[in-house]
Design a protein around this motif. Structure first.
Motif, mmCIF file in Angstrom:
data_model
loop_
_atom_site.group_PDB
_atom_site.id
_atom_site.type_symbol
_atom_site.label_atom_id
_atom_site.label_comp_id
_atom_site.label_asym_id
_atom_site.label_seq_id
_atom_site.Cartn_x
_atom_site.Cartn_y
_atom_site.Cartn_z
ATOM 1 N N SER A 10 44.389 29.195 46.373
ATOM 2 C CA SER A 10 45.524 28.024 46.106
ATOM 3 C C SER A 10 45.130 26.992 44.851
ATOM 4 C CB SER A 10 45.436 26.935 47.424
ATOM 5 O OG SER A 10 45.856 25.924 47.146
ATOM 6 N N GLU A 11 46.019 26.694 44.123
ATOM 7 C CA GLU A 11 45.741 25.585 43.122
ATOM 8 C C GLU A 11 45.345 24.293 43.419
ATOM 9 O OE1 GLU A 11 49.461 25.241 40.876
ATOM 10 O OE2 GLU A 11 49.498 27.614 40.355
ATOM 11 N N GLU A 12 45.135 24.098 44.902
ATOM 12 C CA GLU A 12 44.627 22.976 45.317
ATOM 13 C C GLU A 12 43.110 22.937 45.248
ATOM 14 O OE1 GLU A 12 45.662 22.643 49.255
ATOM 15 O OE2 GLU A 12 47.827 22.736 48.766
ATOM 16 N N ASN A 13 42.634 24.327 44.892
ATOM 17 C CA ASN A 13 41.104 24.318 44.740
ATOM 18 C C ASN A 13 40.724 23.927 43.418
ATOM 19 O OD1 ASN A 13 40.533 25.442 47.584
ATOM 20 N ND2 ASN A 13 41.902 26.834 46.804
ATOM 21 N N LEU A 14 39.233 23.281 43.272
ATOM 22 C CA LEU A 14 38.728 23.091 42.101
ATOM 23 C C LEU A 14 38.252 24.483 41.522
ATOM 24 C CD1 LEU A 14 36.549 20.015 42.791
ATOM 25 C CD2 LEU A 14 38.646 20.137 41.510
ATOM 26 N N HIS A 25 42.291 29.276 51.038
ATOM 27 C CA HIS A 25 41.211 28.180 51.349
ATOM 28 C C HIS A 25 40.165 28.952 51.598
ATOM 29 C CE1 HIS A 25 43.870 24.778 50.147
ATOM 30 N NE2 HIS A 25 44.460 25.211 51.006
ATOM 31 N N HIS A 26 39.029 29.627 50.742
ATOM 32 C CA HIS A 26 38.361 30.660 51.334
ATOM 33 C C HIS A 26 36.967 30.070 51.561
ATOM 34 C CE1 HIS A 26 37.785 35.229 51.288
ATOM 35 N NE2 HIS A 26 36.380 34.718 51.437
ATOM 36 N N ALA A 27 36.316 28.937 50.788
ATOM 37 C CA ALA A 27 35.271 28.624 50.836
ATOM 38 C C ALA A 27 35.068 27.094 50.452
ATOM 39 C CB ALA A 27 34.114 29.200 50.223
ATOM 40 N N GLY A 42 37.662 30.958 55.852
ATOM 41 C CA GLY A 42 38.680 32.059 56.037
ATOM 42 C C GLY A 42 38.658 32.916 54.816
ATOM 43 N N GLY A 43 39.477 34.155 55.331
ATOM 44 C CA GLY A 43 39.764 35.389 54.208
ATOM 45 C C GLY A 43 39.069 36.612 54.783
ATOM 46 N N GLU A 68 28.193 35.277 46.568
ATOM 47 C CA GLU A 68 29.375 36.293 46.381
ATOM 48 C C GLU A 68 30.533 36.191 47.401
ATOM 49 O OE1 GLU A 68 27.156 40.263 45.541
ATOM 50 O OE2 GLU A 68 25.957 39.372 46.947
ATOM 51 N N ILE A 69 31.651 36.175 46.624
ATOM 52 C CA ILE A 69 32.939 36.272 47.204
ATOM 53 C C ILE A 69 33.823 37.231 46.748
ATOM 54 C CG2 ILE A 69 34.957 34.929 48.231
ATOM 55 C CD1 ILE A 69 33.432 32.227 47.603
#
Length: 556
Positions: A10-14, A25-27, A42-43, A68-69
């Motif tokens: 998402s573009e909401e993330n930094l 929203h993964h981490a 999640g993810g 790592e993601i």
């Protein structure tokens, strides 16, 4: 400066990462007094720190730790304060991991870099696994645009012509607009995925063609589960978006004359091969359109297949074949997904070819082979709320069609009373299924369903009807290991002191739920009881092997 730094699509993330395994929203990185902490939110891709997957939260994290993601590697830098600086010194490309680490990053920045190869060289963008879903969405959008520009009237085309025209347009679009696809993308696979989503059922096409998959469950456009060998697992494929799921649902229900929209958000349908489909859409489905498909084997199953699957033994199969051919009324029971309809299908094929059969179903699933067969299917109301034909209506009508036997796919309500009436009035040998957890529970369920007919019958009368109509209950169970067993073959012997009397003829005795291969282990055993109708069959000259009813201990 920030106290928190989100990581995901998402573009909401930094920190924005791309890929099918990356969630919106993964981490989340949090700055606390003790230091920097990372949480998994999640993810599909696990969040790992120094190679170890984290379950929820881990910290404090130092700048030497590797996070790592998926295909990304990150390092987290923090100052002496408790804030996280925005990663202004590095830019993460939209379609892959960062290609080279930035020079001295800002204090507190989360820096994303690609994984190093065995030779410790930094991988390039072209080497990173591309997100084929992104390309599929782009090519599909271009295809729709081309169809609009060329004014293709899809309704006037046959299925074969539409498929041929769509393939032609996909090839033209890919040659003109996507000639420079990354080499790692399989062009043929991408074209097939776009074709499936444009005129077929999208990613479900391959799952439907896979004979090892018995059930498909679409929870959301990006979350599809399947059942293999009785076990549920998550599938790697998914739809592009909710619109693609809705399109697939519409392609299933439209040929059947059924509809699904906000005013009628649920529908039961079937595929061309007879597989059962249930779909439900927003606003009822909160996470987006959902589809459940229960597939049926392309190969027609027979009684010997039950032996091969270990669902029954020779004696039980011989007894059931005799009971069906000699016109005994049977109710097949079990829980959801226990295989009731499949077993009913197999039992129905024991009906002699000379008998006239009427099948009644909510969504046609039964595949009988007898020549004198009439198949009926219920119908939902139309847009005006009219024209509904219920199972109960069909059972009543079937009585006027001179059937020798009536086979009802499933009794769920008031039609149970009509079914019992049919069994009691010259339609012996009729078959149906019902949800229940045991043969005794099945009797209680039938009582309740009869009362749903609204006739206000005394319970004593209801029980007399059941005891008179039903000869046998065949109960099947699905065990946690995924195997399905016929656990009870039970005879209804009559009624005594207001209670319906049952006696087990065969049962499955479980030894352990954890066998050598992880499956349940046990034995099919006769109880020693001989069905009361055996004497009647013997008087009619029917040959019966009474040894199948002998208890195991009596064999020695």
């Amino acid at each position: 400066m920030h106290n928190e730094c989100g990581i995901g699509r998402s573009e909401e993330n930094l920190v924005i990462l791309q890929g099918w395994s990356i969630a919106k929203h993964h981490a989340l990185i949090r700055a606390q007094d003790e230091g920097m902490f990372i949480e998994s939110t999640g993810g599909r891709a696990q969040v790992r720190v120094n190679g170890n997957a984290i379950k929820e939260k881990l910290g404090p994290i130092s700048s030497t730790d590797i996070v790592e993601i998926g295909d990304y590697r990150l390092r987290i830098f923090s100052d002496s304060g408790s804030r996280v600086a925005a990663p202004g010194s590095i830019q993460v490309p939209h379609d892959g991991p960062a290609t080279d680490p930035a020079p001295a990053p800002a204090v507190g920045a989360a820096v994303a870099t690609p994984p190093a190869s065995d030779s410790t060289e930094i991988a390039t963008t072209a080497d990173a696994p591309p997100d084929i879903v992104v390309w599929r969405e782009r090519v599909h959008a271009s295809l729709v645009k081309q169809m609009d520009l060329r004014r293709v009237d899809v309704r006037s085309l046959t299925d074969a012509a539409l498929r041929e025209k769509t393939i032609e347009l996909i090839e033209a679009v890919m040659d003109k607009e996507y000639a420079d696809l990354p080499k790692i993308i399989n062009r043929r696979m991408l074209a097939k995925q776009v074709l499936d989503e444009a005129i077929g059922l999208g990613p479900l096409e391959d799952l439907i063609d896979d004979n090892t998959v018995t059930e498909i469950m679409v929870n959301a456009h990006d979350q599809i589960y399947i059942e293999r060998s009785g076990r549920i697992e998550k599938s790697a494929v998914h739809f592009t978006n909710d619109r693609a799921v809705l399109s697939a649902i519409e392609r299933i229900v439209a040929p059947l004359g059924r509809r699904i929209d906000e005013s009628s958000p649920m529908v039961d349908a079937r595929l061309k091969d007879g597989s059962r489909v249930n779909a439900i859409i927003p606003p009822i489905a909160l996470r987006g359109p959902s589809i459940s498909i229960r597939k049926f084997a392309k190969k027609k199953l027979v009684g010997r297949d039950l032996l091969g699957y270990g669902s029954i033994n020779e004696g039980m199969l011989a007894f059931l074949e005799t009971a069906v051919s000699e016109r005994k009324n049977i109710v097949v029971t079990g829980g959801t997904g226990s295989g009731k309809t499949t077993l009913l299908n197999i039992l129905s094929n024991f009906i002699p070819a000379r008998d006239r059969i009427v099948t009644i179903e909510d969504a046609a699933e039964l595949k009988l082979v007898q020549p004198n067969l009439v198949a009926l299917e219920a119908r939902p109301p139309n847009l005006e709320g009219k024209g509904q034909v219920t199972i109960r209506d069909l059972v009543k009508n079937a009585l006027r069609m001179r059937p020798d036997r009536i086979v009802v796919g499933e009794c769920r309500g008031g039609e149970t009373l009509d079914m019992l009436q049919a069994m009691n009035t010259g339609h012996e040998g009729s078959l149906t299924t019902a949800h229940a957890n045991s043969p005794r529970d099945a009797i209680s369920r039938i009582e309740v369903m009869v009362l749903m007919a609204g006739m206000e019958l005394p319970m004593a009368v209801v029980r007399e009807q059941i005891a008179s109509a039903v000869d046998m209950i065949v109960h099947q169970r699905r065990f946690p290991c995924g195997s399905r067993k016929v656990t009870h073959i039970t005879e209804v012997t009559g009624i005594e002191s207001g209670t319906i009397q049952l006696q087990d003829i065969f049962h499955y005795k479980v030894r352990t739920h954890h066998g050598a291969d992880g499956k349940v282990e046990g034995t099919f055993e006769a109880t020693g009881a001989i069905p009361e109708f055996m004497e009647e069959l013997a008087d009619r000259g029917v040959k019966i092997d009474l040894s199948i009813f002998r208890k195991p201990a009596e064999e020695y």
